[in-house]
Design a protein around this motif. Sequence first.
Motif, mmCIF file in Angstrom:
data_model
loop_
_atom_site.group_PDB
_atom_site.id
_atom_site.type_symbol
_atom_site.label_atom_id
_atom_site.label_comp_id
_atom_site.label_asym_id
_atom_site.label_seq_id
_atom_site.Cartn_x
_atom_site.Cartn_y
_atom_site.Cartn_z
ATOM 1 N N PHE A 82 0.999 -1.318 0.050
ATOM 2 C CA PHE A 82 0.111 -0.172 -0.043
ATOM 3 C C PHE A 82 0.757 1.118 0.033
ATOM 4 C CE2 PHE A 82 -2.283 3.481 2.185
ATOM 5 C CZ PHE A 82 -3.318 3.402 1.160
ATOM 6 N N GLY A 83 1.862 1.225 0.872
ATOM 7 C CA GLY A 83 3.097 2.535 0.921
ATOM 8 C C GLY A 83 3.489 2.694 -0.347
ATOM 9 N N PHE A 84 4.014 1.598 -0.917
ATOM 10 C CA PHE A 84 4.873 1.854 -2.072
ATOM 11 C C PHE A 84 3.895 2.373 -3.178
ATOM 12 C CE2 PHE A 84 6.975 0.197 -6.074
ATOM 13 C CZ PHE A 84 7.854 0.865 -5.752
ATOM 14 N N LEU A 85 2.783 1.422 -3.531
ATOM 15 C CA LEU A 85 1.950 1.699 -4.810
ATOM 16 C C LEU A 85 1.291 3.190 -4.538
ATOM 17 C CD1 LEU A 85 1.423 -1.863 -5.183
ATOM 18 C CD2 LEU A 85 2.142 -0.349 -6.958
ATOM 19 N N ILE A 98 9.395 9.032 -15.697
ATOM 20 C CA ILE A 98 8.114 8.562 -15.745
ATOM 21 C C ILE A 98 7.337 9.542 -14.620
ATOM 22 C CG2 ILE A 98 6.176 7.406 -16.282
ATOM 23 C CD1 ILE A 98 8.250 5.072 -16.686
ATOM 24 N N LEU A 99 7.893 9.320 -13.481
ATOM 25 C CA LEU A 99 7.376 9.805 -12.070
ATOM 26 C C LEU A 99 8.738 10.762 -11.570
ATOM 27 C CD1 LEU A 99 5.814 6.476 -10.856
ATOM 28 C CD2 LEU A 99 4.631 8.431 -11.882
ATOM 29 N N PRO A 100 8.623 11.725 -11.812
ATOM 30 C CA PRO A 100 9.898 12.693 -11.310
ATOM 31 C C PRO A 100 9.589 12.716 -9.904
ATOM 32 C CG PRO A 100 8.335 14.022 -12.705
ATOM 33 C CD PRO A 100 7.941 12.358 -12.579
ATOM 34 N N ASN A 101 8.149 13.059 -9.373
ATOM 35 C CA ASN A 101 8.071 13.386 -7.918
ATOM 36 C C ASN A 101 7.731 12.295 -6.994
ATOM 37 O OD1 ASN A 101 6.136 13.659 -9.973
ATOM 38 N ND2 ASN A 101 5.712 15.665 -9.373
ATOM 39 N N LEU A 102 8.381 11.274 -7.004
ATOM 40 C CA LEU A 102 8.084 9.970 -6.311
ATOM 41 C C LEU A 102 8.714 10.139 -4.952
ATOM 42 C CD1 LEU A 102 6.641 7.095 -6.315
ATOM 43 C CD2 LEU A 102 9.192 6.341 -7.226
ATOM 44 N N ILE A 103 7.693 10.368 -4.056
ATOM 45 C CA ILE A 103 7.914 10.286 -2.623
ATOM 46 C C ILE A 103 7.039 10.054 -1.785
ATOM 47 C CG2 ILE A 103 9.794 12.653 -2.749
ATOM 48 C CD1 ILE A 103 7.243 14.270 -1.500
ATOM 49 N N MET A 104 7.442 9.413 -0.644
ATOM 50 C CA MET A 104 6.192 8.973 0.371
ATOM 51 C C MET A 104 5.596 10.079 0.994
ATOM 52 S SD MET A 104 5.820 6.101 3.073
ATOM 53 C CE MET A 104 5.981 4.683 2.190
ATOM 54 N N SER A 105 4.400 10.606 0.760
ATOM 55 C CA SER A 105 3.733 12.010 1.102
ATOM 56 C C SER A 105 3.134 11.651 2.607
ATOM 57 C CB SER A 105 2.793 12.430 0.258
ATOM 58 O OG SER A 105 1.970 11.561 0.195
ATOM 59 N N GLN A 106 3.147 12.679 3.289
ATOM 60 C CA GLN A 106 2.300 12.585 4.668
ATOM 61 C C GLN A 106 0.887 11.942 4.479
ATOM 62 O OE1 GLN A 106 1.856 16.389 6.276
ATOM 63 N NE2 GLN A 106 1.884 15.694 8.471
ATOM 64 N N ASP A 107 0.386 12.307 3.287
ATOM 65 C CA ASP A 107 -0.888 11.814 3.106
ATOM 66 C C ASP A 107 -1.073 10.261 3.005
ATOM 67 O OD1 ASP A 107 -3.591 11.734 1.846
ATOM 68 O OD2 ASP A 107 -2.756 11.012 0.007
ATOM 69 N N ILE A 108 0.048 9.368 2.204
ATOM 70 C CA ILE A 108 -0.166 8.127 2.409
ATOM 71 C C ILE A 108 0.288 7.327 3.971
ATOM 72 C CG2 ILE A 108 1.530 6.147 1.716
ATOM 73 C CD1 ILE A 108 -0.239 7.069 -0.667
ATOM 74 N N VAL A 109 1.033 8.130 4.715
ATOM 75 C CA VAL A 109 1.385 7.704 6.254
ATOM 76 C C VAL A 109 0.062 7.797 6.906
ATOM 77 C CG1 VAL A 109 2.650 8.310 7.994
ATOM 78 C CG2 VAL A 109 3.853 8.590 5.693
ATOM 79 N N LEU A 110 -0.677 8.894 6.713
ATOM 80 C CA LEU A 110 -1.845 9.297 7.447
ATOM 81 C C LEU A 110 -2.821 8.334 7.096
ATOM 82 C CD1 LEU A 110 -2.161 12.849 7.550
ATOM 83 C CD2 LEU A 110 -1.455 11.291 9.367
ATOM 84 N N ARG A 111 -2.949 8.083 5.840
ATOM 85 C CA ARG A 111 -3.907 6.866 5.343
ATOM 86 C C ARG A 111 -3.543 5.461 5.834
ATOM 87 N NH1 ARG A 111 -4.598 8.260 -0.655
ATOM 88 N NH2 ARG A 111 -4.982 6.096 -1.249
ATOM 89 N N SER A 112 -2.323 5.144 5.757
ATOM 90 C CA SER A 112 -1.764 4.029 6.182
ATOM 91 C C SER A 112 -2.343 3.968 7.577
ATOM 92 C CB SER A 112 -0.482 3.550 6.020
ATOM 93 O OG SER A 112 -0.217 3.776 4.471
ATOM 94 N N LEU A 113 -2.002 4.896 8.389
ATOM 95 C CA LEU A 113 -2.370 4.691 9.829
ATOM 96 C C LEU A 113 -3.658 4.743 9.973
ATOM 97 C CD1 LEU A 113 -0.014 7.432 11.479
ATOM 98 C CD2 LEU A 113 -0.010 5.032 11.990
ATOM 99 N N ALA A 114 -4.371 5.102 9.274
ATOM 100 C CA ALA A 114 -5.822 4.942 9.517
ATOM 101 C C ALA A 114 -6.247 3.425 9.337
ATOM 102 C CB ALA A 114 -6.684 5.740 8.562
#
Lengths: 395, 387
Positions: B32-35, B342-358
């Motif tokens: 989930f975090g990666f994709l 293809i994906l110049p701005n690939l970072i793990m955003s805060q949004d992903i972290v928060l969604r994962s926590l949820a």
Amino acid sequence: MNSLIKQILAVIGMNIRSLPQRFWTSLTTMLSIAVVVGVLLAFLAMSDGFDKTLNSSGADDVAVILNAGSQAELNSGLSGEVVKIVTDAPGIAKNENGPITSPELYVIVDGIKKTSLTEVNLPLRGLSLNGLKLRNNVKIIQGRMFQPGKNELVVGASILDQFNGFDLGRQVSLGGVTWTVVGVFDAAGSVFASEIWADYRAVQTQFNRGNSFQVVRVKLETAGDLSKIEAFIKADPRLSMDVTTESEYFSEQSSGVAVLMGLGWGMAIFMAFGALAGALNTMYTSVAARSVEIATLRAIGFKGIAAFCGTMVESVVLAFIGGVLGTLAVFVLFDGITTSTMGASFSQIVFSFDLSASAFITGIQFALIIGLVGGFFPAWRASRIPVVVAFTAST
Amino acid sequence: MNNAYLVFKNLTRNKLRLFLNSFAILIAFLLFGFLGSLQNAFDSGVELSADDRLMVVNKINFTQPLPIAYVNKIKAIEGVKDVTHANWFGGYYQDPRQQAMTFAVDAESYLRVYDNLVLDEKSQKDWLSNQQGMIVGERMATSYGWSVGDRIPLSSNIFSQTNGSNTWDLTISGIFKPSNPQTDTNFILIHYKYFNETQKWGGNRIGWLPITTLDPSLNQSVADAIDKQFANSSAETETSTESQFNKAFLEQLGDIGFIISGVVVAGFFTILLVVGTSMAQNVSERTGEIAVLKTLGFTSKRIFGLILSESLLLALFGGLLGLFFAGFFVTGASQEPQLKNILPNLIMSQDIVLRSLAYMLILGFVTGFIPAWRAMQLNIIDAFNKN
């Protein structure tokens, strides 16, 4: 020996018949394996379909000549003079009119994708009627071919199928000039079916290309033999070009999809580990739940190997059913679905998901590996349960 | 006996099962975090677009050029604040298969329109005064190890110089930074004027015109006015907002993005299902023990809390580990040259972290609630009888 087989069969029968007692864990294991196999097969079907389209596009006896370093038809540019020089190179097959060559242009125009109703890049190829001699699998199926020098378009069958704006008989306005779609051609599932074709002179005029081209296709005297043309280009300082066979050209275009496939395999393997954890859990639970039973069997003379086989087969059966379910789901949901994506030449390539027999086998193998690994360790434990457990009542 | 001790003991009673469950949860959140980060990177071009920026492109297709005279004509249209222009250079560095995204632009106005690219004053002055200068995005500079003052031979897979070579020798005048970390800086800007004068095909043609409006509310009327002005000419225009343009471009990748995300959702939730069943089973095996605890005077509420915290703890433990590895993979993948383009701005955003926590909390809660509820309702006599 005979009795051992009987023992094994008896234990397998008991294991399978007791499956409903562990309905939910067995079901979730099966489902998780089905999803893992499904994911893998969906990616395989996608890349097989895409590869099939690209591989059916290129011929070994046709060479593609591009400006040096340009990598794709879209980027390339060749002046009329250099095209004239290179089409006289040795190694090019000839007929009564001279060398069989087709200088072509490749530009991009907007179309509307039917499924999303958004604008997409469609390739417009400018070529002469000679171009057909280099593409044996192309034939007009509706309407007629464009006439030289006229603003007429013929479109590939996939264009008609997947995109709006290029129906037969339709007037298309490009930069204030009106073009008419006069025909539809079938290209036997190749990339060309996703293209729009027009006479090269009309395209040169419309797109301010003067007398220039972008790519030259030539028929080779000997299939796959580029050496004579390469030597000719090298010897002439006016020429700076790259030559590849058409089949090689198209197979290089699929490298972007290779990245996607890597992602697909990576994901499937990761998910397989997740499913494996689930399978191990289920089988350990199964062994724990029947430990008294297994120990009792041992007490009355059953061999450890029988207990081992029972658990192993249970795991493999679950995995196999899961694998078949996953395969069927992909087959029903994806096989034959036609879609398009942006290819390496910056324009849409239409392809169909294609679930081949080998993909099917890969999927089942994948499921069985999960089943075997997931069954092995619990089965090992089952075969080691000491007889005394049978007499210690509840665990 | 305190609660924490009991929860810990229960979690670790079956180490193998704990390991397997944590591992499955780890995998689920790793995926989930990666994709999720991949998907975010796809979408970020749309989300980060400025709402007052419009793109003017050729109506036939955005790869077709426009006459340079359009710059001044568009400048004169009411509601337009700034106009700049750019050309696709088809750049690569050394290896033709390794694209180095390069635009030939009008330096001064481009930096004004793209005020999300930050360039210090000295570099800006140096670039404007050096025809053969280029500025490089921070990401690209880092990946190639370039610094200010370096001379870089930049090649084009489309254009060649009047002398026949397709390589331009350029000097790095500055390195620009993004104003927001997700803004793409994996590209190079060179001077349009120098490019136009030195390239063989010539022609004073430009690729597209990014413009800004005085106010986002004027976007539609400005776009209509521009397209109307050039209607029926040999170079008709199509004007859209930057976000519409970026979105349409991404749509071209087609259903593949949709397939990836659909498949991931299926996989993610199946793994959760597997873990959930096993966790529920874990508790139901302990019916007898729970009855003992109740006999000892543990309140139903306390037992409910114990079991729920056990599943929450497991979900968080596996999930956070998974997220940690996902972060590791995202960082690794963002250095991958093929993905970078293809994906110049690939970072793990805060949004992903928060969604994962949820999702971790939901997983822990859902898998723990039913067993915990059953344990709470458990009748002591029944439980002992069953045993």
